[in-house]
Design a protein around this motif. Structure first.
Motif, PDB file in Angstrom:
ATOM      1  N   LEU A 121      -3.223  -6.140  15.447  1.00  0.00           N
ATOM      2  CA  LEU A 121      -3.837  -7.321  14.849  1.00  0.00           C
ATOM      3  C   LEU A 121      -4.366  -7.006  13.439  1.00  0.00           C
ATOM      4  CD1 LEU A 121      -4.996 -10.180  14.825  1.00  0.00           C
ATOM      5  CD2 LEU A 121      -6.992  -9.302  16.052  1.00  0.00           C
ATOM      6  N   SER A 122      -5.033  -5.888  13.292  1.00  0.00           N
ATOM      7  CA  SER A 122      -5.642  -5.528  12.012  1.00  0.00           C
ATOM      8  C   SER A 122      -4.595  -5.366  10.914  1.00  0.00           C
ATOM      9  CB  SER A 122      -6.447  -4.235  12.152  1.00  0.00           C
ATOM     10  OG  SER A 122      -7.501  -4.404  13.075  1.00  0.00           O
ATOM     11  N   LEU A 123      -3.518  -4.666  11.218  1.00  0.00           N
ATOM     12  CA  LEU A 123      -2.491  -4.424  10.204  1.00  0.00           C
ATOM     13  C   LEU A 123      -1.726  -5.704   9.863  1.00  0.00           C
ATOM     14  CD1 LEU A 123      -1.116  -0.965  11.406  1.00  0.00           C
ATOM     15  CD2 LEU A 123      -2.730  -1.438   9.547  1.00  0.00           C
ATOM     16  N   LEU A 124      -1.438  -6.522  10.880  1.00  0.00           N
ATOM     17  CA  LEU A 124      -0.752  -7.786  10.620  1.00  0.00           C
ATOM     18  C   LEU A 124      -1.635  -8.728   9.810  1.00  0.00           C
ATOM     19  CD1 LEU A 124       0.967  -8.490  14.077  1.00  0.00           C
ATOM     20  CD2 LEU A 124       2.114  -8.004  11.909  1.00  0.00           C
ATOM     21  N   LEU A 125      -2.911  -8.767  10.142  1.00  0.00           N
ATOM     22  CA  LEU A 125      -3.841  -9.640   9.420  1.00  0.00           C
ATOM     23  C   LEU A 125      -3.979  -9.192   7.967  1.00  0.00           C
ATOM     24  CD1 LEU A 125      -5.801 -12.008   9.586  1.00  0.00           C
ATOM     25  CD2 LEU A 125      -7.588 -10.389  10.260  1.00  0.00           C
ATOM     26  N   LEU A 126      -4.081  -7.899   7.746  1.00  0.00           N
ATOM     27  CA  LEU A 126      -4.172  -7.367   6.387  1.00  0.00           C
ATOM     28  C   LEU A 126      -2.969  -7.809   5.564  1.00  0.00           C
ATOM     29  CD1 LEU A 126      -5.685  -5.358   4.430  1.00  0.00           C
ATOM     30  CD2 LEU A 126      -4.072  -3.616   5.263  1.00  0.00           C
ATOM     31  N   ASP A 127      -1.785  -7.650   6.109  1.00  0.00           N
ATOM     32  CA  ASP A 127      -0.560  -7.999   5.388  1.00  0.00           C
ATOM     33  C   ASP A 127      -0.462  -9.508   5.175  1.00  0.00           C
ATOM     34  OD1 ASP A 127       2.107  -7.122   4.319  1.00  0.00           O
ATOM     35  OD2 ASP A 127       2.802  -8.497   5.879  1.00  0.00           O
ATOM     36  N   ALA A 128      -0.803 -10.283   6.205  1.00  0.00           N
ATOM     37  CA  ALA A 128      -0.696 -11.744   6.110  1.00  0.00           C
ATOM     38  C   ALA A 128      -1.632 -12.307   5.047  1.00  0.00           C
ATOM     39  CB  ALA A 128      -1.003 -12.369   7.472  1.00  0.00           C
ATOM     40  N   LEU A 129      -2.864 -11.835   5.005  1.00  0.00           N
ATOM     41  CA  LEU A 129      -3.828 -12.338   4.025  1.00  0.00           C
ATOM     42  C   LEU A 129      -3.440 -11.936   2.602  1.00  0.00           C
ATOM     43  CD1 LEU A 129      -7.210 -11.681   5.865  1.00  0.00           C
ATOM     44  CD2 LEU A 129      -5.993 -13.847   5.612  1.00  0.00           C
ATOM     45  N   ARG A 130      -2.895 -10.760   2.453  1.00  0.00           N
ATOM     46  CA  ARG A 130      -2.469 -10.315   1.121  1.00  0.00           C
ATOM     47  C   ARG A 130      -1.396 -11.220   0.540  1.00  0.00           C
ATOM     48  NH1 ARG A 130       0.105  -4.939   0.996  1.00  0.00           N
ATOM     49  NH2 ARG A 130       0.242  -5.489  -1.214  1.00  0.00           N
ATOM     50  N   ASN A 131      -0.607 -11.837   1.405  1.00  0.00           N
ATOM     51  CA  ASN A 131       0.540 -12.621   0.952  1.00  0.00           C
ATOM     52  C   ASN A 131       0.332 -14.124   1.061  1.00  0.00           C
ATOM     53  OD1 ASN A 131       2.812 -10.590   0.344  1.00  0.00           O
ATOM     54  ND2 ASN A 131       2.036  -9.870   2.308  1.00  0.00           N
TER      55      ASN A 131
ATOM     56  N   TRP B 183      -2.134   0.164  -1.093  1.00  0.00           N
ATOM     57  CA  TRP B 183      -2.334  -0.609   0.133  1.00  0.00           C
ATOM     58  C   TRP B 183      -1.922   0.174   1.376  1.00  0.00           C
ATOM     59  CZ3 TRP B 183      -5.395  -4.528   0.686  1.00  0.00           C
ATOM     60  CH2 TRP B 183      -5.730  -5.297  -0.426  1.00  0.00           C
ATOM     61  N   GLU B 184      -0.930   1.060   1.221  1.00  0.00           N
ATOM     62  CA  GLU B 184      -0.577   1.944   2.338  1.00  0.00           C
ATOM     63  C   GLU B 184      -1.750   2.861   2.673  1.00  0.00           C
ATOM     64  OE1 GLU B 184       2.952   4.097   1.369  1.00  0.00           O
ATOM     65  OE2 GLU B 184       4.195   2.290   1.208  1.00  0.00           O
ATOM     66  N   LYS B 185      -2.417   3.352   1.650  1.00  0.00           N
ATOM     67  CA  LYS B 185      -3.591   4.206   1.856  1.00  0.00           C
ATOM     68  C   LYS B 185      -4.702   3.427   2.549  1.00  0.00           C
ATOM     69  CE  LYS B 185      -6.699   7.286  -0.718  1.00  0.00           C
ATOM     70  NZ  LYS B 185      -7.042   7.826  -2.068  1.00  0.00           N
ATOM     71  N   ALA B 186      -4.899   2.170   2.124  1.00  0.00           N
ATOM     72  CA  ALA B 186      -5.917   1.328   2.750  1.00  0.00           C
ATOM     73  C   ALA B 186      -5.572   1.043   4.205  1.00  0.00           C
ATOM     74  CB  ALA B 186      -6.059   0.023   1.972  1.00  0.00           C
ATOM     75  N   ALA B 187      -4.294   0.792   4.472  1.00  0.00           N
ATOM     76  CA  ALA B 187      -3.861   0.509   5.845  1.00  0.00           C
ATOM     77  C   ALA B 187      -4.065   1.722   6.744  1.00  0.00           C
ATOM     78  CB  ALA B 187      -2.394   0.075   5.854  1.00  0.00           C
TER      79      ALA B 187
END
Length: 218
Positions: free
Chosen positions: A109-119, A202-206
C-alpha cells in the motif's frame, strides 16, 4: 472527438435517434468531468466555476446543470471519481507479491500510494487543501478519498492482523508521512534535506519507506 460529441449533444435538430443521443451524452459528461478535474488541479477552487468548466469542456454551461445539477453536483461527481482513482492506481491484486503478513500489505500500500500521488496533480492539490483550507467542498473531496483508501485496506487485509500495539493511528501517521513527502517533493524538490528531484532520489525515498514500514509492521 469529444468536441464532436458535445456539438451533437448541443444540437437540438439532430435526428440520430435515442441510442446516438445517449452515447453522446455520456461523452459530454466525461468531457465535463475531465475539464472540472483539470481546472481544479491547475487553478484550485479560486477559479472553479460553471463558466470556467464549460469553457474548458467546450460545452454550454446549461449541460452542467442538466447532468450534474450545478457546481455542488460536479464536486460530488469528482468525489465519487476518487473511489475509482483508488481502484485504478492502487489495484487490489497483489501484483505477484505474496501478502503473508500485515507488514506485506502495508509495504505494498505504501509504495503504491507513493507512486500514485507523485503522478496525480489533482490528488496532490486535494492533499494540500486538506491542511490549508477548511471548506465544505474540500472536506467532501477529502472524505471521499479517505473512505476509498480505508475500504481498499479493509478488503485487502482479509484475515491479516496488525502487530500488537499497531492500530489505525499508526496507519494514519505512516500515510501522512507519505503524503508530506510527495507534497514537499512537488513544491521544492526536497524534504528535510532529502533531494526528491530524480528517479534515483525517489528510489532512495522508497527504500527508506520500506525500511520504516517493516520496522513498524514487521
Amino acid at each position: 472527438m469529444l468536441n464532436e460529441a458535445i456539438n451533437l449533444e448541443n444540437s437540438p435538430g439532430t435526428d440520430e435517434g435515442p441510442e446516438r443521443r445517449v452515447r453522446d451524452r455520456g461523452a459530454t459528461e466525461r468531457a465535463i468531468l475531465a475539464a472540472a478535474k483539470g481546472l481544479l488541479a491547475e487553478e484550485g477552487f479560486q477559479n472553479f466555476g460553471i463558466n470556467a468548466v464549460a469553457r474548458r469542456a467546450g460545452c454550454d454551461k446549461q449541460l452542467i446543470y442538466r447532468y450534474y445539477g450545478g457546481l455542488d453536483g460536479l464536486v460530488e461527481a469528482i468525489g465519487a471519481d476518487l473511489g475509482t482513482w483508488v481502484k485504478d492506481r492502487i489495484p487490489e491484486d497483489a501484483g505477484g507479491m505474496f501478502l503473508l503478513t500485515y507488514g506485506d500489505l502495508m509495504e505494498r500500500l505504501s509504495l503504491l500510494l507513493l507512486d500514485a500521488l507523485r503522478n496525480d496533480p489533482l490528488m496532490r492539490r486535494i492533499l494540500a487543501w486538506e491542511i490549508s483550507e477548511n471548506t465544505e467542498q474540500v472536506r467532501r473531496l477529502s472524505e471521499a478519498r479517505s473512505k476509498a483508501l480505508a475500504l481498499w485496506l479493509e478488503r485487502m487485509r482479509g484475515s491479516l492482523a496488525p502487530p500488537k500495539g499497531v492500530d489505525a493511528a499508526v496507519n494514519a501517521v505512516v500515510i501522512a508521512a507519505i503524503q508530506h513527502l510527495v507534497l514537499a517533493g512537488a513544491a521544492g524538490g526536497q524534504c528535510a534535506g532529502l533531494s526528491l528531484k530524480t528517479p534515483k532520489d525517489w528510489e532512495k525515498a522508497a527504500l527508506a519507506l520500506k525500511r520504516i514500514v517493516r520496522g513498524v509492521y514487521g
